[in-house]
Each structure stands twice: as structure tokens, then as C-alpha cells.
Design a protein around this motif. Sequence first.
Motif, PDB file in Angstrom:
ATOM      1  N   ALA A  82       1.651  -7.284  11.539  1.00  0.00           N
ATOM      2  CA  ALA A  82       2.218  -6.707  10.323  1.00  0.00           C
ATOM      3  C   ALA A  82       3.267  -7.652   9.733  1.00  0.00           C
ATOM      4  O   ALA A  82       3.369  -7.817   8.516  1.00  0.00           O
ATOM      5  N   MET A 108      -0.904  -0.458   2.733  1.00  0.00           N
ATOM      6  CA  MET A 108      -1.700  -1.517   3.376  1.00  0.00           C
ATOM      7  C   MET A 108      -1.534  -1.419   4.888  1.00  0.00           C
ATOM      8  O   MET A 108      -0.584  -0.815   5.389  1.00  0.00           O
ATOM      9  N   ARG A 109      -2.473  -2.004   5.569  1.00  0.00           N
ATOM     10  CA  ARG A 109      -2.410  -2.006   7.018  1.00  0.00           C
ATOM     11  C   ARG A 109      -2.967  -3.320   7.512  1.00  0.00           C
ATOM     12  O   ARG A 109      -4.055  -3.694   7.074  1.00  0.00           O
ATOM     13  N   PRO A 110      -2.288  -4.100   8.307  1.00  0.00           N
ATOM     14  CA  PRO A 110      -0.960  -3.836   8.838  1.00  0.00           C
ATOM     15  C   PRO A 110       0.119  -4.132   7.787  1.00  0.00           C
ATOM     16  O   PRO A 110      -0.169  -4.683   6.744  1.00  0.00           O
ATOM     17  N   GLY A 111       1.328  -3.761   8.135  1.00  0.00           N
ATOM     18  CA  GLY A 111       2.459  -4.091   7.276  1.00  0.00           C
ATOM     19  C   GLY A 111       2.893  -2.950   6.394  1.00  0.00           C
ATOM     20  O   GLY A 111       3.668  -3.137   5.457  1.00  0.00           O
ATOM     21  N   SER A 112       2.433  -1.725   6.704  1.00  0.00           N
ATOM     22  CA  SER A 112       2.763  -0.588   5.830  1.00  0.00           C
ATOM     23  C   SER A 112       4.277  -0.338   5.761  1.00  0.00           C
ATOM     24  O   SER A 112       4.775   0.169   4.774  1.00  0.00           O
ATOM     25  N   VAL A 113       4.991  -0.712   6.809  1.00  0.00           N
ATOM     26  CA  VAL A 113       6.432  -0.422   6.820  1.00  0.00           C
ATOM     27  C   VAL A 113       7.263  -1.507   6.126  1.00  0.00           C
ATOM     28  O   VAL A 113       8.490  -1.400   6.067  1.00  0.00           O
ATOM     29  N   SER A 116      -2.074  -3.774  14.433  1.00  0.00           N
ATOM     30  CA  SER A 116      -0.806  -4.283  13.932  1.00  0.00           C
ATOM     31  C   SER A 116       0.033  -4.964  15.012  1.00  0.00           C
ATOM     32  O   SER A 116       0.776  -5.903  14.759  1.00  0.00           O
TER      33      SER A 116
HETATM   34  O1  MOO Z   1       0.951  -0.579   9.042  1.00  0.00           O
HETATM   35 MO1  MOO Z   1       2.038  -1.050  10.399  1.00  0.00          MO
HETATM   36  O2  MOO Z   1       3.260  -1.478   9.264  1.00  0.00           O
HETATM   37  O3  MOO Z   1       1.597  -2.554  10.554  1.00  0.00           O
HETATM   38  O4  MOO Z   1       0.738  -0.980  11.547  1.00  0.00           O
END
Ligand code: MOO
Length: 424
Positions: free
Chosen positions: A312, A287-292, A378
Motif C-alpha cells: 500500500a 483503491m486497494r492497496p493504499g485505501s488509507v 496490501s
Molecule cells: O487498502 Mo489498504 O490501505 O492497503 O490494504
Amino acid sequence: MLEKRKPLPIYEAVAKIMDIKVDRETEIVPLKESINRFLAEDIKANHDVPHFNRSPYDGFALRAEDTRLAESGNSVEFEVIESLAAGMVAEKEVGPFQAARIMTGALLPEGADTVIMLELVKTYEKNNKDYLSIKRKQNSGDNISFQGEDAKKGDLLVKKGTIINPGVIAVLATFGYHEVKVAKKPMIGLFATGTELLEVSEELAPGKIRNSNAPMIEAQAARAGAEAKYYGQLPDDIEICYAAIKQALTEVDILITTGGVSVGDYDIMPDIYKRLEADVLFNKVAMRPGSVTTVARLNHKILYGLSGNPSACYVGFELFVRPVIRTKLFSEKPHLRKEKAWLKVDFPKANPFTRLIRGSLSFEEGRLRAEPSGLDKSSVVMSLAGAGVLIILPSGTRGYQKGDEVEILLLEDFEGSKAPWENQ
Ligand code: MOO
Ligand SMILES: Nc1nc2c(c(=O)[nH]1)N[C@H]1C(S)=C(S)[C@@H](COP(=O)(O)OP(=O)(O)OC[C@H]3O[C@@H](n4cnc5c(N)ncnc54)[C@H](O)[C@@H]3O)O[C@H]1N2
Ligand SMILES: [Mg+2]
């Protein structure tokens, strides 16, 4: 060489978290302090409402059968035998061609089976007695608020896990709940990590930024029904962070950190999870944002490593922390409510990951439209201020066009949904 992270689809990541059994605690609070809390028990009617037949109007209570011959050319006379205010109990039974003056909300006297409104009668005095005449036939049961018409004893009125709004407060008050059993607010520990962080009250300095994530998460936790215990800012120093996190874990079952979860030299959270011997459920979401977004388990405790990037961080909280909070609050619909809307703008770029655009809603020609509330990056903060929804743009090889129907997640809603994620 960096360890390669395997991105999990959102539904799998959510499922892993929802598999964790969480405990739920309750407490008793005064009714007046129960607004926005979550019911910890079903509310059933412990008596009929109303619990007596009563008048819905100011008027006269009488026997419908005595009005049989009343019509525009023929008035029928009744003797007024008493006057009943709300709260009073009649002393006399209403007999043939008798009436009791009655006010809205008053208990219907014995004998009477209908009420006629004050405006429809003529009142007068004769031989020191009060009389009325009417020119309209009444049916038995006309203008009566019947016992139990609002609620019958035993009815299930409000389910456990429902948020207490002003209407629920009225229901609780009706049934005598001066105290209410509610879910205890989950306590969530919170650290913001980042050597670059300034306190909100500090002046800007080169390379430094104010910490917006911590107050944002505190507010998101409050919006979801929890309380955040903010432990403060931590520099990107593994020893300091490890010690602080270990200590906090003796106090809370859910701990959020923001920042330091990616692959940079100072992204130390992965090493901290290792040192804690926590079981990392996932460290990459498609997913984006929040991939991490990273989530780890340590016995029954949950550690959330949310991204430092504000958008994110925000999305990570709403998707992965909120449903756990709501589950602890007895909600059967712990996730954000999902609905459909039409896109107001084009998104021509295809994306390998599902995108969650912070957006706002409007009505146009009777249709719900969604559009971004700011820059879709993000790292941005500003788009969060106007975000009422997350617009879901599933991953794939194509972009999206203005007019496409898309799914949205409502951020400020009381209902929630059972399972918004299918194949994303
Ligand atoms: O996907 Mo990052 O974790 O927000 O830009
Ligand atoms: N080589 C790669 N670099 C990055 C990747 C990647 O996969 N490979 N992922 C990018 C993505 S996606 C994101 S999101 C970020 C995640 O970064 P971290 O979670 O490690 O967070 P930090 O590095 O600590 O900070 C990122 C960013 O956010 C600002 N920040 C941090 N804390 C706060 C706060 N409390 N309030 C406001 N802003 C905050 C920080 O200053 C940074 O600008 O990594 C990408 N890089
Ligand atoms: Mg980083």
C-alpha cells in the motif's frame, strides 16, 4: 464511535494534490553529472549540424559533371590534387577532371559536389602524379552529408522537463553545453513510524519486523528524480512523533510518514494532523492497496501519510508522490505512463475499490500480457520485487478474466503520462 471516512475516487484524490502549486528550483551541473537529471530549459540548436558539408565516406571528392561519360565500358580519368583528412580544410579548389582524396567526416573542398567511394575507383601513378579512373556516373549531391541535415539552427531539439539520457547528453555535447541547467532534485523528508520496527541491520525478535518501507521509499524517490532525507524510525508515541514531524517541517516542503494512518489504537497520524492544524485533503481513497493513504496540507507544505503496509505504501507513493516530484522537475507528463495489456490470469472476485495489482509484463504472440508478480495483498513485500507495472482493475460488480484487455501503469518508464485517471 469511529469517524467514518469517505473514500475518494483516485482521480479526485490525484486532482486535489495536483491543484497544489509547487515551486521549482534549478541548478547548473557539469554535463558529465547530468545523466538522469531533468532539463530545466528547452534545448535549441545554436548552429547547424553538421555545420559544413562533409564526406560520409573515405573516397574522392570531385565534380559530378565530369563523370557524365563514365560507364562500365568507359572510364574517366581524374588527377588527384590533394588529400583531406577529417579536420583539414582543403587548400585547393577542385577543378575539371580533378579530385581530392577525402576521408569520412572531412570538409568537402570547394568545387566538388559529390564523393565517390574508395572501393569504386582505380588509383595509379603517372609522371609522378596521382590519378584515378572511374566507370560510374555520379550525380551532384551524391554521398554528401549536407550542412544542417541533422539539425538546423533554431530547431527545438529537447524539451524542458525531459530526463537526460545518454542520447540527450550527446545532443548537449554537440552544442557545447559543458554545463547544463537542470531541475534541482526535490528534497523529501521521510519518517517510518511503528514501535514494531527494527533497523535493517538488526536481528529479528518476536513481534518485530525490519523496516522495509523507508529504504523502499528512498529508492522510489530516487527513481522518480528526488532525494529523500531520512529522519529515521519513530515509535507509535504521539508526543515523540508530533515533535519530530514539526521539526522536520521546518526543513522540508514534502514530508512522508509511513504507518499509523488507519483506525487502530496506535494509528496516531490523524491526531498529529489535527494538532498541526493541517488541512486533510483526503484520508481514504477508493483503491486497494493504499485505501488509507492520507494527504494533508500545511500552508504550502504537503504531508503524506502513507500506509504502513508495504504494498500500500509503494502504490501510494507512485500515485500521489511521484507526480508532484515530476511536476517539480518540469515534466509535462508527471504521472505513470498508461498503456494496455491483456490479462494472463483470472481475477474472479469483484471489488468495490479499484485494484492496483503489482504485475509483470511479457510478450506472447506479439501481444503484451500482464500478470501478478506475487500475492495481491496490501501487507506483502515480495510481489514488489518483480513489479514492472500496476495492473488497473476498475471497481465494479464483476471480476476479470484471462484475455481481458486492461490498463497498466508502467513503473520504470521515462515518458510518463499527462492524465492517466479518468473515472476511477
Ligand atoms: O487498502 Mo489498504 O490501505 O492497503 O490494504
Ligand atoms: N479496522 C480496520 N483495520 C484496518 C483498516 C481499516 O479500514 N479498518 N485498514 C487496513 C488497511 S487497508 C491498511 S493498508 C492498514 C494500514 O495500516 P497503517 O497505515 O495504520 O499502518 P500500521 O498500522 O502502522 O502498519 C500496518 C502494517 O504494516 C507494517 N509496517 C508498518 N511500517 C512498516 C515498515 N516501515 N516496513 C515494513 N512494514 C511496516 C506493520 O507492522 C503492520 O503490519 O490497516 C488495515 N487495518
Ligand atoms: Mg494501523
